[in-house]
Design a protein around this motif. Structure first.
Motif, PDB file in Angstrom:
ATOM      1  N   SER A 115       0.835  -1.199   0.000  1.00 11.11           N
ATOM      2  CA  SER A 115       0.000   0.000   0.000  1.00 11.11           C
ATOM      3  C   SER A 115       0.869   1.247   0.000  1.00 11.11           C
ATOM      4  O   SER A 115       1.903   1.300   0.660  1.00 11.11           O
ATOM      5  N   ALA A 116       0.410   2.257  -0.723  1.00 11.78           N
ATOM      6  CA  ALA A 116       1.098   3.550  -0.732  1.00 11.78           C
ATOM      7  C   ALA A 116       0.856   4.325   0.560  1.00 11.78           C
ATOM      8  O   ALA A 116       1.578   5.271   0.863  1.00 11.78           O
ATOM      9  N   GLU A 117      -0.147   3.903   1.326  1.00 14.46           N
ATOM     10  CA  GLU A 117      -0.521   4.624   2.540  1.00 14.46           C
ATOM     11  C   GLU A 117      -0.810   3.659   3.683  1.00 14.46           C
ATOM     12  O   GLU A 117      -1.315   2.557   3.459  1.00 14.46           O
ATOM     13  N   ALA A 118      -0.513   4.095   4.891  1.00 12.55           N
ATOM     14  CA  ALA A 118      -0.913   3.367   6.098  1.00 12.55           C
ATOM     15  C   ALA A 118      -0.827   4.331   7.272  1.00 12.55           C
ATOM     16  O   ALA A 118       0.193   5.002   7.465  1.00 12.55           O
ATOM     17  N   THR A 119      -1.887   4.418   8.032  1.00 11.24           N
ATOM     18  CA  THR A 119      -1.912   5.236   9.237  1.00 11.24           C
ATOM     19  C   THR A 119      -1.022   4.598  10.307  1.00 11.24           C
ATOM     20  O   THR A 119      -1.044   3.372  10.459  1.00 11.24           O
ATOM     21  N   PRO A 120      -0.214   5.343  11.053  1.00 18.87           N
ATOM     22  CA  PRO A 120      -0.137   6.805  11.098  1.00 18.87           C
ATOM     23  C   PRO A 120       0.990   7.389  10.243  1.00 18.87           C
ATOM     24  O   PRO A 120       1.310   8.577  10.391  1.00 18.87           O
ATOM     25  N   PHE A 121       1.573   6.609   9.372  1.00 23.08           N
ATOM     26  CA  PHE A 121       2.785   7.036   8.682  1.00 23.08           C
ATOM     27  C   PHE A 121       2.508   7.937   7.479  1.00 23.08           C
ATOM     28  O   PHE A 121       3.226   8.908   7.251  1.00 23.08           O
ATOM     29  N   ALA A 122       1.512   7.609   6.693  1.00 22.80           N
ATOM     30  CA  ALA A 122       1.190   8.401   5.502  1.00 22.80           C
ATOM     31  C   ALA A 122      -0.275   8.216   5.183  1.00 22.80           C
ATOM     32  O   ALA A 122      -0.765   7.080   5.141  1.00 22.80           O
ATOM     33  N   LYS A 123      -0.963   9.340   4.937  1.00 23.06           N
ATOM     34  CA  LYS A 123      -2.415   9.246   4.745  1.00 23.06           C
ATOM     35  C   LYS A 123      -2.926  10.385   3.880  1.00 23.06           C
ATOM     36  O   LYS A 123      -2.541  11.540   4.080  1.00 23.06           O
ATOM     37  N   THR A 124      -3.780  10.039   2.895  1.00 24.30           N
ATOM     38  CA  THR A 124      -4.548  11.057   2.185  1.00 24.30           C
ATOM     39  C   THR A 124      -6.038  10.830   2.358  1.00 24.30           C
ATOM     40  O   THR A 124      -6.832  11.716   2.052  1.00 24.30           O
ATOM     41  N   GLY A 125      -6.432   9.654   2.829  1.00 28.63           N
ATOM     42  CA  GLY A 125      -7.861   9.351   2.986  1.00 28.63           C
ATOM     43  C   GLY A 125      -8.072   8.045   3.712  1.00 28.63           C
ATOM     44  O   GLY A 125      -7.191   7.538   4.418  1.00 28.63           O
ATOM     45  N   GLY A 126      -9.270   7.466   3.500  1.00 27.97           N
ATOM     46  CA  GLY A 126      -9.665   6.259   4.225  1.00 27.97           C
ATOM     47  C   GLY A 126      -8.843   5.031   3.904  1.00 27.97           C
ATOM     48  O   GLY A 126      -8.827   4.080   4.691  1.00 27.97           O
ATOM     49  N   LEU A 127      -8.164   5.004   2.755  1.00 23.15           N
ATOM     50  CA  LEU A 127      -7.294   3.880   2.400  1.00 23.15           C
ATOM     51  C   LEU A 127      -6.298   3.596   3.507  1.00 23.15           C
ATOM     52  O   LEU A 127      -6.099   2.444   3.921  1.00 23.15           O
ATOM     53  N   ALA A 128      -5.635   4.634   4.010  1.00 20.55           N
ATOM     54  CA  ALA A 128      -4.603   4.465   5.036  1.00 20.55           C
ATOM     55  C   ALA A 128      -5.173   3.862   6.308  1.00 20.55           C
ATOM     56  O   ALA A 128      -4.576   2.964   6.920  1.00 20.55           O
ATOM     57  N   ASP A 129      -6.350   4.341   6.722  1.00 22.52           N
ATOM     58  CA  ASP A 129      -6.992   3.818   7.928  1.00 22.52           C
ATOM     59  C   ASP A 129      -7.376   2.352   7.748  1.00 22.52           C
ATOM     60  O   ASP A 129      -7.185   1.529   8.656  1.00 22.52           O
ATOM     61  N   ALA A 130      -7.911   2.026   6.575  1.00 21.58           N
ATOM     62  CA  ALA A 130      -8.372   0.662   6.331  1.00 21.58           C
ATOM     63  C   ALA A 130      -7.209  -0.323   6.332  1.00 21.58           C
ATOM     64  O   ALA A 130      -7.301  -1.405   6.926  1.00 21.58           O
ATOM     65  N   VAL A 131      -6.114   0.024   5.665  1.00 20.17           N
ATOM     66  CA  VAL A 131      -4.950  -0.873   5.595  1.00 20.17           C
ATOM     67  C   VAL A 131      -4.404  -1.157   6.987  1.00 20.17           C
ATOM     68  O   VAL A 131      -4.131  -2.307   7.350  1.00 20.17           O
ATOM     69  N   SER A 132      -4.255  -0.123   7.792  1.00 22.34           N
ATOM     70  CA  SER A 132      -3.685  -0.304   9.129  1.00 22.34           C
ATOM     71  C   SER A 132      -4.614  -1.072  10.050  1.00 22.34           C
ATOM     72  O   SER A 132      -4.190  -1.991  10.756  1.00 22.34           O
ATOM     73  N   ALA A 133      -5.893  -0.707  10.045  1.00 19.95           N
ATOM     74  CA  ALA A 133      -6.838  -1.375  10.940  1.00 19.95           C
ATOM     75  C   ALA A 133      -7.019  -2.840  10.566  1.00 19.95           C
ATOM     76  O   ALA A 133      -7.025  -3.718  11.440  1.00 19.95           O
ATOM     77  N   LEU A 134      -7.149  -3.134   9.280  1.00 20.66           N
ATOM     78  CA  LEU A 134      -7.313  -4.512   8.837  1.00 20.66           C
ATOM     79  C   LEU A 134      -6.066  -5.328   9.155  1.00 20.66           C
ATOM     80  O   LEU A 134      -6.161  -6.463   9.640  1.00 20.66           O
ATOM     81  N   SER A 135      -4.890  -4.762   8.917  1.00 21.99           N
ATOM     82  CA  SER A 135      -3.634  -5.479   9.186  1.00 21.99           C
ATOM     83  C   SER A 135      -3.511  -5.844  10.659  1.00 21.99           C
ATOM     84  O   SER A 135      -3.117  -6.961  11.002  1.00 21.99           O
ATOM     85  N   GLN A 136      -3.861  -4.913  11.527  1.00 22.07           N
ATOM     86  CA  GLN A 136      -3.754  -5.182  12.959  1.00 22.07           C
ATOM     87  C   GLN A 136      -4.745  -6.256  13.390  1.00 22.07           C
ATOM     88  O   GLN A 136      -4.420  -7.110  14.224  1.00 22.07           O
ATOM     89  N   LYS A 137      -5.939  -6.224  12.821  1.00 23.13           N
ATOM     90  CA  LYS A 137      -6.922  -7.236  13.186  1.00 23.13           C
ATOM     91  C   LYS A 137      -6.500  -8.617  12.669  1.00 23.13           C
ATOM     92  O   LYS A 137      -6.638  -9.626  13.367  1.00 23.13           O
TER      93      LYS A 137
END
Length: 485
Positions: free
Chosen positions: A4-26
């Motif tokens: 992914s080009a984005e992952a919260t909290p490192f880089a974010k432009t929208g919901g993609l970053a939140d989804a990648v991080s939250a799903l990965s942790q779960k």
């Protein structure tokens, strides 16, 4: 592996970053999970651990040397591996220097990024069962998996593509294809060729083993001519491999009982704290501190997709009528198109009950969700949407367009368990009339408003259910490949 080009909290432009991080942790509770992403200019190397030095990665027509840094994602066991290559990623911004611009060499940057993911796996001997790619910026990895690594150690790896927003496809002039280091026959065979140019997302859809998107309704919409953004035909061809899985949210971060960003906490059994948050929000924006006046809020990127024309366009939008014809207060938080920012400033100058914050402030976004009575989302389309979910968790009633993930997460006023209001058509009149309906109910029947707040706050929007659905998708395709090996 998540690419992914984005992952919260490192880089974010929208919901993609939140989804990648939250799903990965779960997922990490039961599956070893790595997120692979670029190290952008704003990600401090000194806060990361250098994992590899001098990793050789093919860059179109030559090999170059890169470093890999790593960190962990929150308190989870998820490793985040960062590709460190200054010429491509040591820049301000992710896709461009500003949210509305794009770097000319983006196809070269992100194809290189995808090649580096395979080089990293080979170097560390970590071969994933699932390569889960997100949006156009990692779609190139699916081309590599299908056409270059299908007989290698990756022969049993399944390629999954999640489309977070079909409106962003990674389209570029066709003459840039020669810089991608691919044989010319893949221009058509891998699905790059599109309307005289190259389209990375189209290639990802063509080459993926399985395609998911972020809500069941959006999965149907993108197969229609109206919602398919010119890719509806291909998506219909691949419909048997297309699944809609609704996004969840981090229920620890977005919690009316625990949120550190809000001054008072509350629950559907005791809403006193919400009234105090509303008073604090009114004070923060210099509004009259009266609980009987409902607050309508918008937190949004100020782009056409979000319905800003219907709300704010001069001599057209309905914001003026909402503020002058209804007994309300209106708050906007966001940034985007210059004309819209200017018009919002103009409305604020003329209207005492209209306030704004141009930009983004995380703490303020939480206070707005907690302190508002209604949240307005008149989107033309919305793959999933998160703010309507945050709103319900905080007892703020969403007023949303009847589309995409908004339909899958909000129950309309005429349902058996209503939690929001639907805007049936996208026009200034339709937005105004639905807002008027909600405001009239607020002033005439507070018991129904309280019932709708309770219905929304009782919903479970955690990632647990979504993660289980993704695992079912993974297992289905991984087991089939192992069985056929």
């Amino acid at each position: 592996m998540m690419i992914s080009a984005e992952a919260t909290p490192f880089a974010k432009t929208g919901g993609l970053a939140d989804a990648v991080s939250a799903l990965s942790q779960k997922l990490s509770a039961s599956h070893q999970t790595i997120v692979f992403m670029p190290r952008y200019y704003n990600i401090d190397r000194n806060k990361l651990t250098k994992e590899l030095s001098g990793l050789r990665v093919f860059n179109g027509n030559e090999e170059v040397s890169v470093d890999i840094y790593s960190s962990s994602l929150g308190k989870s066991q998820v490793k985040v591996a960062f590709l460190d290559y200054e010429p491509y990623f040591g820049r301000q911004g992710i896709y461009g220097s500003t949210p509305s611009s794009a770097y000319n060499d983006n196809p070269i940057r992100f194809s290189f990024f995808c090649r580096a993911a395979f080089a990293y796996c080979l170097k560390t001997n970590w071969i994933p069962d699932v390569l889960h790619c997100h949006d156009w910026s990692s779609s190139f990895a699916l081309v590599l998996l299908k056409h270059f690594f299908n007989t290698s150690v990756f022969s049993k790896t399944k390629g999954i593509l999640t489309i977070h927003n079909l409106g962003y496809q990674g389209t570029f002039p066709q003459d840039l294809f020669c810089f991608l280091g691919l044989p010319i026959y893949l221009l058509t065979l891998a699905g790059f060729s599109h309307m005289g140019g190259i389209n990375f997302l189209k290639a990802g859809i063509t080459c993926a083993d399985q395609i998911t998107t972020v809500s069941p309704t959006y999965a149907k919409e993108i197969q229609s001519e109206q919602g398919g953004c010119t890719l509806d035909g291909l998506l219909r061809v691949r419909s048997s491999c297309l699944t809609g899985i609704i996004n969840g949210i981090d229920m620890e971060e977005w919690s009316s009982l625990k949120d550190p960003y809000i001054p008072f906490h509350f629950s559907y059994g005791n809403m006193e704290g919400k009234a105090l948050c509303k008073k604090e929000l009114q004070k923060r924006f210099g509004l009259e501190e009266k609980n009987e006046i409902p607050i309508i809020a918008m937190t949004s990127r100020l782009v056409s997709q979000k319905g800003i024309d219907e709300v704010f366009a001069p001599m057209y939008g309905c914001a003026w009528n909402i503020c002058t014809q209804l007994n309300v207060q209106f708050i906007v938080l966001g940034a985007g198109e210059t004309w819209c920012e200017n018009e919002i400033h103009e409305l604020e100058r003329k209207l005492v009950n209209f306030k704004s914050y141009i930009g983004y402030d995380e703490a303020l976004s939480h206070l707005i969700e907690a302190g508002s009575d209604f949240f307005l989302m008149p989107s033309h389309y919305e793959p999933c949407g998160l703010n309507q979910i945050y709103s319900q968790v905080y007892g703020t009633i969403p007023i949303v367009r009847k589309t995409g993930g908004l339909m899958d997460t909000v129950e309309g006023f005429d349902s058996s368990c209503p939690s929001g209001f639907f805007i049936d058509q996208i026009s200034p009149e339709a937005v105004f009339n639905t807002v008027k309906e909600a405001v009239n109910l607020y002033h005439s029947d507070r018991s129904k408003i309280e019932m709708m707040q309770t219905n929304g706050m009782k919903k479970d929007f955690s990632w647990q259910k979504s993660a289980e659905e993704y695992i079912r998708v993974y297992k289905k395709y991984v087991e089939s490949r192992h069985a056929n090996a």
